[in-house]
Write a protein that holds these residues in place. Structure first.
Motif, short mmCIF file in Angstrom:
data_model
loop_
_atom_site.label_atom_id
_atom_site.label_comp_id
_atom_site.label_asym_id
_atom_site.label_seq_id
_atom_site.Cartn_x
_atom_site.Cartn_y
_atom_site.Cartn_z
N TYR A 185 0.83 -1.21 0.00
CA TYR A 185 0.00 0.00 0.00
C TYR A 185 0.87 1.26 0.00
O TYR A 185 0.64 2.20 0.75
CB TYR A 185 -0.96 -0.01 1.19
N ASN A 186 1.86 1.26 -0.88
CA ASN A 186 2.65 2.48 -1.10
C ASN A 186 1.75 3.54 -1.75
O ASN A 186 0.67 3.21 -2.26
CB ASN A 186 3.87 2.18 -1.97
N PRO A 187 2.14 4.81 -1.75
CA PRO A 187 1.26 5.87 -2.27
C PRO A 187 0.82 5.68 -3.72
O PRO A 187 -0.26 6.12 -4.11
CB PRO A 187 2.10 7.14 -2.11
N PHE A 188 1.64 5.00 -4.53
CA PHE A 188 1.28 4.79 -5.93
C PHE A 188 0.12 3.81 -6.09
O PHE A 188 -0.58 3.81 -7.10
CB PHE A 188 2.50 4.30 -6.72
N GLU A 189 -0.09 2.97 -5.10
CA GLU A 189 -1.17 1.98 -5.15
C GLU A 189 -2.53 2.65 -5.22
O GLU A 189 -3.47 2.11 -5.80
CB GLU A 189 -1.09 1.07 -3.93
N GLU A 190 -2.65 3.85 -4.68
CA GLU A 190 -3.94 4.54 -4.69
C GLU A 190 -4.45 4.72 -6.12
O GLU A 190 -5.65 4.62 -6.38
CB GLU A 190 -3.82 5.90 -4.00
N GLU A 191 -3.53 4.96 -7.05
CA GLU A 191 -3.92 5.13 -8.46
C GLU A 191 -3.80 3.83 -9.25
O GLU A 191 -4.70 3.47 -10.01
CB GLU A 191 -3.05 6.20 -9.11
N LEU A 192 -2.70 3.09 -9.05
CA LEU A 192 -2.46 1.90 -9.88
C LEU A 192 -3.36 0.73 -9.51
O LEU A 192 -3.72 -0.07 -10.37
CB LEU A 192 -0.99 1.48 -9.74
N GLN A 193 -3.65 0.57 -8.22
CA GLN A 193 -4.56 -0.46 -7.72
C GLN A 193 -4.11 -1.89 -8.07
O GLN A 193 -4.95 -2.79 -8.25
CB GLN A 193 -5.98 -0.21 -8.22
N LEU A 194 -2.81 -2.12 -8.13
CA LEU A 194 -2.33 -3.48 -8.37
C LEU A 194 -2.68 -4.40 -7.21
O LEU A 194 -3.08 -5.55 -7.41
CB LEU A 194 -0.81 -3.46 -8.59
N THR A 195 -2.50 -3.90 -5.99
CA THR A 195 -2.84 -4.71 -4.82
C THR A 195 -4.33 -5.02 -4.79
O THR A 195 -4.74 -6.15 -4.52
CB THR A 195 -2.40 -3.99 -3.54
#
Length: 295
Positions: free
Chosen positions: A85-95
Motif C-alpha cells: 500500500y505504497n502511495p502509488f497503489e492509490e492510483e495503480l490499484q495493483l494490490t
C-alpha cells in the motif's frame, strides 16, 4: 511509474512458519516510506534504489495464470519486501486487483503494511475471509509521533495506522499489530511497548506480534547507522550500536528479556494473541478443511 520485467509473482515459501502463508507475492519493488531500519535495503536483495518504487510489468496477468495453475488454493502474503500500500497503489490499484484475483480463485490473503490505505480494500478482505484465511498486519513501533517521523519519515502516522486497525477489526477482519522492530536505545522501554500493546487492544486488534531488537547486515547496516546519526545528532547512536553489536545480523535489545515478560503478561491480561503459533492457528482454524499448508 517505471515498470520492471517479472517472470513470476507467486513465490512458494520454503516454510509456512511466518503467519501460515504458503506463498509470497510482491507486486512492487522498493518502498518510499523511508523507514531507516528496513532490512530490505540489505545488499543481498540487490536493490540499490530501494527508495524508488517500481511495479512488476504484467503482474496481474502473471498472477492470474499462476493461480489458475494451482491444484489447491494458495495463501499469499504481501509486504515481505515492499509495502503493498505504497502511495502509488492509490492510483495503480495493483494490490486491489490482486486481491480480487485471490478472491476469484478462492485463495487466502495476508498483508503487512504501514499504510492506512489498506482500509480501502476492507470489503475485499471480508469477501476473501468468507472462504479463506485473511491476516492483516499493521506495523506500529511507537505512538510517539515525533519519534515515528524520524524513524519512518514518509509513512502514515501511528494514529492513522491505529485507526486502520480499528476499522478493519470493527468490520470483522482478522487484524493485528506488528510491534517490530523495537529499536535498541530508542524504543525499547516498557512504557513504549505497553503503550503500543494497549492501544492495539483498544483498537480491536486480535494480536500483537513483537520483536525486541533490530537486524543489521551489509548495505542496510551502513544506511541505518548513517540515518541514525542524521536523525539524532549528538546522541552517538552509531557508536553505541557498533560497540554492542559489531557486525552481527540479529541485534536484540539489552532489555529484551524484561520487555518480553512485561509484554506477554499484558497481552494475557488484554486477551491478545502474541505467539506466532497461536496467531496462525486462530486465523486458519475456520478453514481446516481447505487443504492449505497450515502451520
Amino acid at each position: 511509474m517505471e515498470y520492471i520485467p517479472a517472470k513470476h509473482i507467486l513465490i512458494r515459501n520454503k516454510s509456512s512458519a511466518w503467519f501460515g502463508s504458503d506463498h509470497t507475492m510482491n507486486l512492487y519493488r522498493g518502498c518510499c516510506h523511508g523507514c531507516i531500519y528496513c532490512d530490505s535495503r540489505s545488499s543481498c536483495y540487490r536493490n540499490p534504489d530501494f527508495d524508488q518504487v517500481t511495479a512488476k510489468a504484467d503482474a496481474l496477468r502473471l498472477l492470474r495464470d499462476e493461480l489458475r495453475r494451482k491444484t489447491r488454493p494458495a495463501f499469499a502474503a504481501m509486504g515481505s519486501m515492499s509495502d503493498p500500500y505504497n502511495p502509488f497503489e492509490e492510483e495503480l490499484q495493483l494490490t486491489r486487483h490482486a486481491l480480487e484475483l485471490l478472491d476469484a480463485f478462492q485463495c487466502g490473503a495476508a498483508a503487512a503494511t504501514k499504510s492506512d490505505l489498506i482500509v480501502r480494500d476492507l470489503e475485499l478482505y471480508r469477501m476473501i475471509q468468507s472462504h479463506s484465511p485473511v491476516i492483516c498486519k499493521i506495523t506500529i513501533t511507537t505512538l510517539d509521533e515525533s519519534l515515528a517521523a524520524r524513524l519512518e519519515p514518509r509513512a502514515p502516522s501511528p494514529a492513522r495506522r491505529l485507526e486502520a486497525v480499528r476499522r478493519l477489526s470493527q468490520a470483522g477482519v482478522f487484524t493485528g499489530v506488528l510491534l517490530m522492530p523495537v529499536l535498541p536505545f530508542l524504543e525499547d522501554t516498557e512504557e513504549n511497548v505497553l503503550a503500543v500493546t494497549e492501544a492495539a487492544a483498544a483498537a480491536g486488534a486480535r494480536f500483537v506480534y513483537a520483536a525486541f531488537g533490530v537486524t543489521m547486515r551489509p548495505g542496510q547496516r551502513e544506511y541505518f547507522l548513517a540515518a541514525l546519526d542524521r536523525a539524532f545528532p549528538g546522541e552517538d547512536l552509531p557508536r553505541r550500536y557498533l560497540a554492542r553489536y559489531g557486525q552481527r545480523y540479529e541485534c536484540p535489545s539489552p532489555r529484551a528479556r524484561a520487555l518480553w515478560e512485561a509484554f506477554s503478561r499484558r497481552c494475557g491480561q488484554l486477551g491478545l494473541l502474541y505467539r506466532m503459533r497461536n496467531i496462525t492457528a486462530a486465523a486458519l482454524r475456520p478453514y481446516s478443511d481447505r487443504q492449505l499448508t497450515f502451520f
